[in-house]
Write a protein that holds these residues in place. Structure first.
Motif, PDB file in Angstrom:
ATOM      1  N   SER A  74      53.639 -33.138  39.537  1.00  0.00           N
ATOM      2  CA  SER A  74      53.528 -32.655  38.160  1.00  0.00           C
ATOM      3  C   SER A  74      52.075 -32.277  37.827  1.00  0.00           C
ATOM      4  N   ARG A  75      51.152 -33.103  38.312  1.00  0.00           N
ATOM      5  CA  ARG A  75      49.725 -32.812  38.064  1.00  0.00           C
ATOM      6  C   ARG A  75      49.312 -31.533  38.794  1.00  0.00           C
ATOM      7  N   LYS A  76      49.863 -31.348  39.988  1.00  0.00           N
ATOM      8  CA  LYS A  76      49.522 -30.114  40.731  1.00  0.00           C
ATOM      9  C   LYS A  76      50.075 -28.878  40.005  1.00  0.00           C
ATOM     10  N   LEU A  77      51.303 -29.028  39.476  1.00  0.00           N
ATOM     11  CA  LEU A  77      51.915 -27.919  38.721  1.00  0.00           C
ATOM     12  C   LEU A  77      51.040 -27.565  37.509  1.00  0.00           C
ATOM     13  N   ASP A  78      50.513 -28.595  36.864  1.00  0.00           N
ATOM     14  CA  ASP A  78      49.652 -28.394  35.706  1.00  0.00           C
ATOM     15  C   ASP A  78      48.330 -27.716  36.113  1.00  0.00           C
ATOM     16  N   ARG A  79      47.763 -28.205  37.206  1.00  0.00           N
ATOM     17  CA  ARG A  79      46.433 -27.732  37.627  1.00  0.00           C
ATOM     18  C   ARG A  79      46.508 -26.309  38.204  1.00  0.00           C
ATOM     19  N   ASP A  80      47.454 -26.095  39.136  1.00  0.00           N
ATOM     20  CA  ASP A  80      47.450 -24.842  39.900  1.00  0.00           C
ATOM     21  C   ASP A  80      48.558 -23.878  39.499  1.00  0.00           C
ATOM     22  N   HIS A 130      57.538 -13.471  30.578  1.00  0.00           N
ATOM     23  CA  HIS A 130      57.259 -13.721  29.159  1.00  0.00           C
ATOM     24  C   HIS A 130      58.501 -14.216  28.426  1.00  0.00           C
ATOM     25  N   ASP A 131      59.412 -14.854  29.139  1.00  0.00           N
ATOM     26  CA  ASP A 131      60.612 -15.392  28.482  1.00  0.00           C
ATOM     27  C   ASP A 131      60.202 -16.406  27.422  1.00  0.00           C
ATOM     28  N   ASP A 132      59.102 -17.127  27.707  1.00  0.00           N
ATOM     29  CA  ASP A 132      58.593 -18.115  26.757  1.00  0.00           C
ATOM     30  C   ASP A 132      57.150 -18.423  27.164  1.00  0.00           C
ATOM     31  N   LYS A 133      56.519 -19.409  26.525  1.00  0.00           N
ATOM     32  CA  LYS A 133      55.109 -19.678  26.847  1.00  0.00           C
ATOM     33  C   LYS A 133      54.969 -20.495  28.123  1.00  0.00           C
ATOM     34  N   ARG A 134      55.924 -21.388  28.380  1.00  0.00           N
ATOM     35  CA  ARG A 134      55.941 -22.111  29.652  1.00  0.00           C
ATOM     36  C   ARG A 134      57.270 -21.793  30.332  1.00  0.00           C
ATOM     37  N   VAL A 135      57.193 -21.169  31.478  1.00  0.00           N
ATOM     38  CA  VAL A 135      58.406 -20.810  32.221  1.00  0.00           C
ATOM     39  C   VAL A 135      58.240 -21.383  33.626  1.00  0.00           C
ATOM     40  N   CYS A 136      59.000 -22.416  33.937  1.00  0.00           N
ATOM     41  CA  CYS A 136      58.909 -22.985  35.285  1.00  0.00           C
ATOM     42  C   CYS A 136      60.153 -22.579  36.054  1.00  0.00           C
ATOM     43  N   LYS A 137      59.934 -21.985  37.226  1.00  0.00           N
ATOM     44  CA  LYS A 137      61.075 -21.604  38.068  1.00  0.00           C
ATOM     45  C   LYS A 137      61.088 -22.492  39.300  1.00  0.00           C
ATOM     46  N   LEU A 138      62.267 -23.033  39.565  1.00  0.00           N
ATOM     47  CA  LEU A 138      62.476 -23.849  40.758  1.00  0.00           C
ATOM     48  C   LEU A 138      63.254 -22.975  41.736  1.00  0.00           C
ATOM     49  N   ILE A 140      58.177 -25.009  42.947  1.00  0.00           N
ATOM     50  CA  ILE A 140      58.210 -24.724  41.501  1.00  0.00           C
ATOM     51  C   ILE A 140      56.980 -23.891  41.169  1.00  0.00           C
ATOM     52  N   VAL A 141      57.181 -22.850  40.378  1.00  0.00           N
ATOM     53  CA  VAL A 141      56.054 -22.007  39.951  1.00  0.00           C
ATOM     54  C   VAL A 141      56.164 -21.786  38.450  1.00  0.00           C
ATOM     55  N   ASN A 142      55.040 -21.967  37.741  1.00  0.00           N
ATOM     56  CA  ASN A 142      55.001 -21.583  36.329  1.00  0.00           C
ATOM     57  C   ASN A 142      54.731 -20.080  36.305  1.00  0.00           C
ATOM     58  N   ILE A 196      62.484 -23.662  30.403  1.00  0.00           N
ATOM     59  CA  ILE A 196      61.470 -23.358  29.385  1.00  0.00           C
ATOM     60  C   ILE A 196      61.261 -24.615  28.542  1.00  0.00           C
ATOM     61  N   GLN A 197      60.274 -24.563  27.665  1.00  0.00           N
ATOM     62  CA  GLN A 197      60.082 -25.677  26.725  1.00  0.00           C
ATOM     63  C   GLN A 197      60.675 -25.279  25.374  1.00  0.00           C
ATOM     64  N   GLN A 198      61.465 -26.162  24.803  1.00  0.00           N
ATOM     65  CA  GLN A 198      62.054 -25.895  23.475  1.00  0.00           C
ATOM     66  C   GLN A 198      60.976 -26.071  22.391  1.00  0.00           C
ATOM     67  N   PRO A 199      61.103 -25.456  21.229  1.00  0.00           N
ATOM     68  CA  PRO A 199      62.095 -24.453  20.874  1.00  0.00           C
ATOM     69  C   PRO A 199      61.698 -23.087  21.456  1.00  0.00           C
TER      70      PRO A 199
END
Ligand SMILES: O=C(O)CCC(=O)C(=O)O
Length: 310
Positions: A69-75, A186-194, A254-256, A281-284
């Protein structure tokens, strides 16, 4: 002289004004100002985030998930091949193999066909546009490791937005288009794809998912240009920032994709690539919610219901 009322003189109809407003908001939301929209929408749902975080806290935790999770946040990306449930990935692969053995029949049932290099293979599994929640593609996306890694990064219980199975094929003599060009989602501000590779991706000819980590992607965050060629991107980053996901079948990552510039599916002749994608994505959601993508089948926990907005 009688004045002639031209279209330009007439006040814009209300619907047109709303459309213009939506278009402006859409452009704004693509930039960092979209975070203002996100914050405003969040305050309109008092208590909702706290309830989601309480559900997130019910999930098991592991040191290696926190590290991911920290790596996803950082990179902006993380390889999770050793962290995800192999049995669930095998179940996804079995469904995918079945579709591939009936490729002609399955691709005829496909609804969206605008990308010639990219065939979606799950349309036959939908009822009124929705997947049953016991579908192996949905079960994979709901596994605790995925929700925990993405949830801890978002500091919120993620919303599962979609699951996809795509076959990428060569398009000789055609210019690169759509997701073969560099873009941010640009679906939302945080978009994580697995993602799970369902075929071996051995080299560039197999059209790997290719991206630029979050740091070097930063200069592109507020650009209004949506799809860019290599020359435009490399003029800013140089080619060294680029990472190609060369990895065997059943590798997952996983890629943001809202933070990491990315492209893929540049498949060479005689090659193809099969890919599973779950989008969170993150709600709302900053845009109106589309019609439900999941329909309840079998027992569901409160947490799973919240992840799928059921
Ligand atoms: O086909 C690819 O590798 C790129 C996929 C992509 O752009 C996406 O999922 O957002």
């Amino acid at each position: 002289m009688t004045a002639i009322n031209t279209t330009a003189d007439r006040p814009a109809p209300k619907k047109q004004k709303i459309n213009q407003f939506r278009r402006l908001l859409w452009h704004i939301n693509r930039t960092d100002l979209g975070w203002v929209t996100k914050a405003a929408l969040t305050t309109l749902q008092p208590g909702a985030r706290a309830r989601r975080v309480a559900l997130l806290d019910q999930l098991p935790a592991k040191a290696e998930w926190s590290e991911a999770s920290r790596k996803l946040d950082r990179d902006g990306y993380v390889d999770v091949s050793t962290l995800m449930d192999r049995g669930l990935a095998e179940a996804v692969a079995t469904v995918a193999d079945n579709k591939m053995s009936r490729l002609n029949e399955v691709s005829d049932k496909q609804q969206l066909g605008h990308k010639s290099f990219w065939v979606s293979l799950l349309d036959e599994d939908l009822v009124n546009g929705a997947f049953a929640t016991d579908h192996p593609f949905v079960r994979y996306a709901l596994q605790p490791a995925a929700l925990r890694i993405i949830g801890d990064y978002m500091h919120d219980l993620p919303q599962l937005s979609d699951v996809l199975l795509t076959l990428s094929q060569p398009t000789p003599n055609q210019a690169l288009s759509y997701s073969q060009l560099w873009h941010l989602d640009h679906d939302d501000k945080r978009v994580c794809k697995l993602f799970i590779y369902l075929t071996d991706v051995r080299d560039t000819a197999d059209g790997p998912f290719t991206f630029i980590p979050a740091g070097p992607s930063r200069p592109f965050r507020n650009t209004l240009k949506s799809h860019m060629n290599d020359a435009t991107v490399f003029a800013k980053t140089g080619p060294d920032a680029v990472k190609e996901m060369i990895a065997p079948r059943l590798s997952c990552f996983i890629v943001n994709t809202a933070r990491c510039l990315h492209m893929g599916s540049r498949i060479q002749s005689d090659h193809s690539r099969l890919l599973y994608t779950a989008t969170y994505i993150q709600q709302p959601r900053i845009y109106p919610e589309p019609r439900p993508r999941f329909r309840a089948a079998g027992a569901l926990t409160d947490l799973e219901r919240a992840v799928m907005r059921l």
